[in-house]
Scaffold this motif. Sequence first.
Motif, PDB file in Angstrom:
ATOM      1  N   THR A  74      28.698  36.557  40.261  1.00  0.00           N
ATOM      2  CA  THR A  74      29.731  37.597  40.156  1.00  0.00           C
ATOM      3  C   THR A  74      29.149  38.983  39.875  1.00  0.00           C
ATOM      4  OG1 THR A  74      30.023  36.988  37.813  1.00  0.00           O
ATOM      5  CG2 THR A  74      31.505  35.959  39.418  1.00  0.00           C
ATOM      6  N   THR A  75      28.843  39.261  38.622  1.00  0.00           N
ATOM      7  CA  THR A  75      28.462  40.627  38.246  1.00  0.00           C
ATOM      8  C   THR A  75      27.119  41.064  38.826  1.00  0.00           C
ATOM      9  OG1 THR A  75      27.549  39.763  36.168  1.00  0.00           O
ATOM     10  CG2 THR A  75      29.816  40.573  36.125  1.00  0.00           C
ATOM     11  N   THR A  76      26.151  40.155  38.889  1.00  0.00           N
ATOM     12  CA  THR A  76      24.830  40.538  39.403  1.00  0.00           C
ATOM     13  C   THR A  76      24.869  40.889  40.891  1.00  0.00           C
ATOM     14  OG1 THR A  76      23.661  39.250  37.718  1.00  0.00           O
ATOM     15  CG2 THR A  76      22.443  39.814  39.723  1.00  0.00           C
ATOM     16  N   PRO A  77      25.430  40.044  41.770  1.00  0.00           N
ATOM     17  CA  PRO A  77      25.491  40.445  43.179  1.00  0.00           C
ATOM     18  C   PRO A  77      26.323  41.712  43.392  1.00  0.00           C
ATOM     19  CG  PRO A  77      26.730  38.417  42.795  1.00  0.00           C
ATOM     20  CD  PRO A  77      25.919  38.668  41.581  1.00  0.00           C
ATOM     21  N   ALA A  78      27.368  41.898  42.572  1.00  0.00           N
ATOM     22  CA  ALA A  78      28.155  43.125  42.691  1.00  0.00           C
ATOM     23  C   ALA A  78      27.306  44.348  42.374  1.00  0.00           C
ATOM     24  CB  ALA A  78      29.365  43.060  41.750  1.00  0.00           C
ATOM     25  N   ALA A  79      26.466  44.233  41.340  1.00  0.00           N
ATOM     26  CA  ALA A  79      25.588  45.335  40.961  1.00  0.00           C
ATOM     27  C   ALA A  79      24.538  45.601  42.044  1.00  0.00           C
ATOM     28  CB  ALA A  79      24.916  45.025  39.628  1.00  0.00           C
ATOM     29  N   LEU A  80      23.975  44.536  42.624  1.00  0.00           N
ATOM     30  CA  LEU A  80      22.973  44.700  43.675  1.00  0.00           C
ATOM     31  C   LEU A  80      23.555  45.405  44.906  1.00  0.00           C
ATOM     32  CD1 LEU A  80      21.220  41.198  43.477  1.00  0.00           C
ATOM     33  CD2 LEU A  80      20.316  43.393  42.701  1.00  0.00           C
ATOM     34  N   LEU A  81      24.845  45.191  45.130  1.00  0.00           N
ATOM     35  CA  LEU A  81      25.524  45.831  46.260  1.00  0.00           C
ATOM     36  C   LEU A  81      26.045  47.225  45.913  1.00  0.00           C
ATOM     37  CD1 LEU A  81      27.624  42.787  47.535  1.00  0.00           C
ATOM     38  CD2 LEU A  81      25.666  43.813  48.694  1.00  0.00           C
ATOM     39  N   GLY A  82      25.917  47.600  44.642  1.00  0.00           N
ATOM     40  CA  GLY A  82      26.438  48.889  44.208  1.00  0.00           C
ATOM     41  C   GLY A  82      27.950  48.929  44.201  1.00  0.00           C
ATOM     42  N   LYS A  83      28.574  47.768  43.964  1.00  0.00           N
ATOM     43  CA  LYS A  83      30.030  47.661  44.017  1.00  0.00           C
ATOM     44  C   LYS A  83      30.618  47.135  42.700  1.00  0.00           C
ATOM     45  CE  LYS A  83      30.722  48.902  48.330  1.00  0.00           C
ATOM     46  NZ  LYS A  83      31.601  50.056  48.695  1.00  0.00           N
ATOM     47  N   SER A  84      29.952  47.404  41.601  1.00  0.00           N
ATOM     48  CA  SER A  84      30.432  46.895  40.313  1.00  0.00           C
ATOM     49  C   SER A  84      31.797  47.456  39.938  1.00  0.00           C
ATOM     50  CB  SER A  84      29.428  47.218  39.199  1.00  0.00           C
ATOM     51  OG  SER A  84      28.212  46.531  39.413  1.00  0.00           O
ATOM     52  N   ASP A  85      32.187  48.563  40.570  1.00  0.00           N
ATOM     53  CA  ASP A  85      33.481  49.161  40.236  1.00  0.00           C
ATOM     54  C   ASP A  85      34.648  48.384  40.835  1.00  0.00           C
ATOM     55  OD1 ASP A  85      32.496  49.894  42.743  1.00  0.00           O
ATOM     56  OD2 ASP A  85      33.738  51.702  42.841  1.00  0.00           O
ATOM     57  N   VAL A  86      34.375  47.575  41.892  1.00  0.00           N
ATOM     58  CA  VAL A  86      35.478  46.851  42.544  1.00  0.00           C
ATOM     59  C   VAL A  86      35.224  45.353  42.686  1.00  0.00           C
ATOM     60  CG1 VAL A  86      36.358  48.846  43.823  1.00  0.00           C
ATOM     61  CG2 VAL A  86      34.540  47.425  44.819  1.00  0.00           C
ATOM     62  N   LEU A  87      34.013  44.898  42.406  1.00  0.00           N
ATOM     63  CA  LEU A  87      33.677  43.487  42.573  1.00  0.00           C
ATOM     64  C   LEU A  87      33.047  42.913  41.303  1.00  0.00           C
ATOM     65  CD1 LEU A  87      32.029  43.501  46.134  1.00  0.00           C
ATOM     66  CD2 LEU A  87      34.338  42.745  45.556  1.00  0.00           C
ATOM     67  N   GLY A  88      33.138  41.603  41.155  1.00  0.00           N
ATOM     68  CA  GLY A  88      32.422  40.907  40.084  1.00  0.00           C
ATOM     69  C   GLY A  88      33.197  40.710  38.800  1.00  0.00           C
ATOM     70  N   THR A  89      34.218  41.516  38.568  1.00  0.00           N
ATOM     71  CA  THR A  89      35.016  41.382  37.351  1.00  0.00           C
ATOM     72  C   THR A  89      36.491  41.602  37.695  1.00  0.00           C
ATOM     73  OG1 THR A  89      34.775  43.734  36.828  1.00  0.00           O
ATOM     74  CG2 THR A  89      33.178  42.217  35.833  1.00  0.00           C
ATOM     75  N   LEU A  90      37.365  41.168  36.795  1.00  0.00           N
ATOM     76  CA  LEU A  90      38.798  41.414  36.933  1.00  0.00           C
ATOM     77  C   LEU A  90      39.177  42.556  35.994  1.00  0.00           C
ATOM     78  CD1 LEU A  90      40.437  37.861  37.133  1.00  0.00           C
ATOM     79  CD2 LEU A  90      40.283  39.591  38.935  1.00  0.00           C
ATOM     80  N   LYS A  91      39.464  43.710  36.571  1.00  0.00           N
ATOM     81  CA  LYS A  91      39.859  44.870  35.787  1.00  0.00           C
ATOM     82  C   LYS A  91      40.678  45.802  36.677  1.00  0.00           C
ATOM     83  CE  LYS A  91      35.516  47.242  36.859  1.00  0.00           C
ATOM     84  NZ  LYS A  91      34.248  47.798  36.326  1.00  0.00           N
ATOM     85  N   THR A  92      41.311  46.741  36.082  1.00  0.00           N
ATOM     86  CA  THR A  92      42.118  47.696  36.849  1.00  0.00           C
ATOM     87  C   THR A  92      41.256  48.390  37.896  1.00  0.00           C
ATOM     88  OG1 THR A  92      43.547  48.081  34.939  1.00  0.00           O
ATOM     89  CG2 THR A  92      43.610  49.706  36.704  1.00  0.00           C
ATOM     90  N   GLY A  93      41.711  48.347  39.146  1.00  0.00           N
ATOM     91  CA  GLY A  93      40.972  48.989  40.225  1.00  0.00           C
ATOM     92  C   GLY A  93      40.061  48.058  40.992  1.00  0.00           C
ATOM     93  N   SER A  94      39.837  46.850  40.477  1.00  0.00           N
ATOM     94  CA  SER A  94      38.979  45.886  41.168  1.00  0.00           C
ATOM     95  C   SER A  94      39.799  45.063  42.155  1.00  0.00           C
ATOM     96  CB  SER A  94      38.315  44.942  40.169  1.00  0.00           C
ATOM     97  OG  SER A  94      37.415  45.631  39.335  1.00  0.00           O
TER      98      SER A  94
END
Length: 238
Positions: A74-94
């Motif tokens: 989840t969080t690591t691949p999202a970070a590698l893709l530079g998409k931590s703001d919309v991927l890897g976690t459940l939060k407003t805006g994701s």
Amino acid sequence: MAYDVDDPFLASTLSLSDMRAWNQEPHNPRLLAENGIKFALTTHGLKSNKSFSSNLMKAIENGLSKQKALEALTTTPAALLGKSDVLGTLKTGSYANFLITDGDIFEKKTKLYENWVQGTANVIANMNTTDIDGDYNFKLTGSDYKLTISGSVSKPTAKLESDNKTLGTKMSYSDDWVNRTFKTADSTKKEFIRIVANASTNNSLNGKAILPNGNELSFYANKNKTEDSDKKGEQKES
């Protein structure tokens, strides 16, 4: 899959490096995590995507923590893709990408109910359906029966045994009601018994049995209690 070293020809072609790789590869994710190396888990290079889950479970059995496993998905691949703001976690805006299960996602017996992708639900199994999987014992017209039900929340199947014989049976399950038809133990006759039972609880089935002659009997099947071999906290020795 382990190498078949009982085959003398195959055994003679195996190298030490092949054997070492087979033995040590399941430990690699744990070693990466212990050394502070971030990594993501993907299906790249797999001959079949179906092996991904089993490989992941094997890595956890060999010391990879569930927390690190979840991060690697989840969080690591999202970070590698530079998409931590919309991927890897459940939060407003994701993006609303998540799974709904009946337990720990890394437990073998966990059932998957829904897979949500960008806010759209893909229903794998109805979570409101009572799970009646298990073994049941009941007595009918003087005979003892053992009923095994599996896949009840998705695609129910049943196996019926009596007097060490497997009897042909058909089963349907909807709205907590089980409908099952099976052949009588007397193989010389083409006679069937029909069962209609309610499964409002997952410990018993209650209803009626309709015999070949049309007579109706009360029906009750009690679910056998089994110990969960995968108890929480239980560690397999490596």
